[in-house]
Design a protein around this motif. Sequence first.
Motif, PDB file in Angstrom:
ATOM      1  N   GLU A   7       0.827  -1.199   0.000  1.00 27.80           N
ATOM      2  CA  GLU A   7       0.000   0.000   0.000  1.00 27.80           C
ATOM      3  C   GLU A   7       0.867   1.256   0.000  1.00 27.80           C
ATOM      4  O   GLU A   7       0.575   2.238  -0.709  1.00 27.80           O
ATOM      5  CB  GLU A   7      -0.920  -0.008   1.224  1.00 27.80           C
ATOM      6  N   ALA A   8       1.954   1.254   0.748  1.00 29.47           N
ATOM      7  CA  ALA A   8       2.867   2.396   0.786  1.00 29.47           C
ATOM      8  C   ALA A   8       3.508   2.611  -0.581  1.00 29.47           C
ATOM      9  O   ALA A   8       3.636   3.745  -1.054  1.00 29.47           O
ATOM     10  CB  ALA A   8       3.930   2.190   1.855  1.00 29.47           C
ATOM     11  N   LEU A   9       3.922   1.524  -1.221  1.00 30.33           N
ATOM     12  CA  LEU A   9       4.518   1.635  -2.555  1.00 30.33           C
ATOM     13  C   LEU A   9       3.505   2.155  -3.579  1.00 30.33           C
ATOM     14  O   LEU A   9       3.834   2.987  -4.428  1.00 30.33           O
ATOM     15  CB  LEU A   9       5.078   0.286  -2.998  1.00 30.33           C
ATOM     16  N   GLU A  10       2.295   1.668  -3.508  1.00 31.26           N
ATOM     17  CA  GLU A  10       1.250   2.138  -4.420  1.00 31.26           C
ATOM     18  C   GLU A  10       0.979   3.619  -4.211  1.00 31.26           C
ATOM     19  O   GLU A  10       0.761   4.373  -5.172  1.00 31.26           O
ATOM     20  CB  GLU A  10      -0.029   1.322  -4.232  1.00 31.26           C
ATOM     21  N   SER A  11       0.990   4.047  -2.958  1.00 30.71           N
ATOM     22  CA  SER A  11       0.785   5.461  -2.650  1.00 30.71           C
ATOM     23  C   SER A  11       1.911   6.311  -3.228  1.00 30.71           C
ATOM     24  O   SER A  11       1.673   7.372  -3.804  1.00 30.71           O
ATOM     25  CB  SER A  11       0.703   5.644  -1.133  1.00 30.71           C
ATOM     26  N   LYS A  12       3.144   5.847  -3.082  1.00 30.17           N
ATOM     27  CA  LYS A  12       4.294   6.571  -3.633  1.00 30.17           C
ATOM     28  C   LYS A  12       4.208   6.663  -5.154  1.00 30.17           C
ATOM     29  O   LYS A  12       4.474   7.707  -5.737  1.00 30.17           O
ATOM     30  CB  LYS A  12       5.604   5.902  -3.226  1.00 30.17           C
ATOM     31  N   VAL A  13       3.827   5.564  -5.789  1.00 28.04           N
ATOM     32  CA  VAL A  13       3.713   5.555  -7.250  1.00 28.04           C
ATOM     33  C   VAL A  13       2.638   6.539  -7.697  1.00 28.04           C
ATOM     34  O   VAL A  13       2.826   7.298  -8.654  1.00 28.04           O
ATOM     35  CB  VAL A  13       3.432   4.134  -7.777  1.00 28.04           C
ATOM     36  N   ALA A  14       1.513   6.556  -7.010  1.00 25.92           N
ATOM     37  CA  ALA A  14       0.433   7.479  -7.364  1.00 25.92           C
ATOM     38  C   ALA A  14       0.897   8.924  -7.214  1.00 25.92           C
ATOM     39  O   ALA A  14       0.622   9.766  -8.076  1.00 25.92           O
ATOM     40  CB  ALA A  14      -0.788   7.220  -6.489  1.00 25.92           C
ATOM     41  N   TYR A  15       1.625   9.222  -6.139  1.00 21.45           N
ATOM     42  CA  TYR A  15       2.140  10.572  -5.927  1.00 21.45           C
ATOM     43  C   TYR A  15       3.125  10.941  -7.037  1.00 21.45           C
ATOM     44  O   TYR A  15       3.091  12.042  -7.577  1.00 21.45           O
ATOM     45  CB  TYR A  15       2.821  10.673  -4.561  1.00 21.45           C
ATOM     46  N   GLN A  16       4.012  10.007  -7.391  1.00 21.99           N
ATOM     47  CA  GLN A  16       4.998  10.286  -8.432  1.00 21.99           C
ATOM     48  C   GLN A  16       4.336  10.489  -9.792  1.00 21.99           C
ATOM     49  O   GLN A  16       4.745  11.353 -10.563  1.00 21.99           O
ATOM     50  CB  GLN A  16       6.030   9.161  -8.493  1.00 21.99           C
TER      51      GLN A  16
END
Length: 68
Positions: A7-16
């Motif tokens: 979930e943290a990685l998905e959040s980072k990808v969405a932000y990027q």
Amino acid sequence: MDDARIEALESKVAYQEQAIDQLGEALAEHYRQIETLKREVANLRAQLRDVEAHPALSAGREPPPPHY
């Protein structure tokens, strides 16, 4: 991997992805502004050439101002 990490990685990808989109939009706007400025500079150069080509329109050499 556990769910929190994914979930943290998905959040980072969405932000990027959002950041990349915003940067792309800013870059496109800057490109449009640069193209507009290039056209304006070209127009000003043409106007300057026209003025320089007509001696009556150009200021010519002025004598130096009188000294007190």
